[in-house]
Scaffold this motif. Structure first.
Motif, PDB file in Angstrom:
ATOM      1  N   ASP A 120       8.485   7.490  -3.428  1.00  0.00           N
ATOM      2  CA  ASP A 120       7.547   8.503  -3.917  1.00  0.00           C
ATOM      3  C   ASP A 120       6.150   7.901  -4.107  1.00  0.00           C
ATOM      4  O   ASP A 120       5.138   8.498  -3.710  1.00  0.00           O
ATOM      5  N   LYS A 123       4.575   7.370  -0.779  1.00  0.00           N
ATOM      6  CA  LYS A 123       4.073   8.624  -0.223  1.00  0.00           C
ATOM      7  C   LYS A 123       2.744   8.998  -0.876  1.00  0.00           C
ATOM      8  O   LYS A 123       1.781   9.373  -0.181  1.00  0.00           O
ATOM      9  N   HIS A 124       2.681   8.888  -2.213  1.00  0.00           N
ATOM     10  CA  HIS A 124       1.438   9.206  -2.925  1.00  0.00           C
ATOM     11  C   HIS A 124       0.312   8.268  -2.498  1.00  0.00           C
ATOM     12  O   HIS A 124      -0.840   8.694  -2.318  1.00  0.00           O
ATOM     13  N   ILE A 127      -0.868   9.326   0.869  1.00  0.00           N
ATOM     14  CA  ILE A 127      -1.695  10.540   0.740  1.00  0.00           C
ATOM     15  C   ILE A 127      -3.065  10.160   0.180  1.00  0.00           C
ATOM     16  O   ILE A 127      -4.104  10.609   0.676  1.00  0.00           O
ATOM     17  N   PHE A 128      -3.039   9.288  -0.854  1.00  0.00           N
ATOM     18  CA  PHE A 128      -4.310   8.858  -1.457  1.00  0.00           C
ATOM     19  C   PHE A 128      -5.174   8.132  -0.426  1.00  0.00           C
ATOM     20  O   PHE A 128      -6.378   8.384  -0.314  1.00  0.00           O
TER      21      PHE A 128
END
Length: 170
Positions: A120, A123-124, A127-128
């Motif tokens: 997780d 993934k963040h 994305i960031f």
């Protein structure tokens, strides 16, 4: 020397006028009586010793029987203790196995949870990074475009004009 039954049996009295010599018979009977009394005393002593020995034999037989029973009881108790120790060891082992299984299961669950959290977070982070990259690219495009020159000119002209305050004084 005491008389033997053979001595008594073979004793011959000499004959006198009226039969046997009374003094000789009396002497012989006295010796028989003395020997007989000695034999009775000896027999009585032997019987007492026999009774004492019989009593001691019974006592030692009882002790032997008690010891045998005690040994049997001790062996049975030892076997019971061994059996109980084996059962307790098995219970402890089963409990330890259950605890080990529980600990391993909990560790696997935590490991899975942490792996999911790591995924997780990755993934963040991705994305960031993508958003940050987009922002930087947009800023670079803005820098490379001619809009900054026009912005610089607007800022320069605004700075050269006097500032007007709300009360009307400069």
């Amino acid at each position: 020397m005491p008389l033997t039954p053979l001595d008594i049996h073979n004793k011959e009295f000499s004959r006198s006028f009226r039969g046997y010599d009374e003094d000789e018979v009396d002497d012989f009977l006295e010796r028989v009586i003395q020997d007989y009394e000695a034999l009775i005393r000896q027999n009585k002593e032997l019987e007492e010793r026999l009774a004492d020995m019989t009593e001691r034999l019974k006592h030692f037989s009882n002790i032997e029987e008690s010891l045998s029973k005690s040994i049997i009881v001790a062996q049975e108790t030892a076997e019971e203790v061994k059996a109980n120790a084996r059962k307790e060891a098995q219970l402890i082992l089963k409990e330890a196995e259950k605890n080990a299984d529980r600990i391993v299961s909990e560790a696997l669950n935590k490991s899975r949870k942490i792996a999911m959290e790591v995924e997780d977070v990755q993934k963040h982070a991705a994305i960031f990074r993508a958003r940050f990259r987009s922002l930087i690219q947009a800023q670079l495009e803005m820098l490379e475009s001619g809009d900054w020159d026009r912005f610089d000119q607007e800022v320069s002209t605004t700075v050269k004009e006097p500032a007007v305050f709300s009360n009307g004084s400069a």
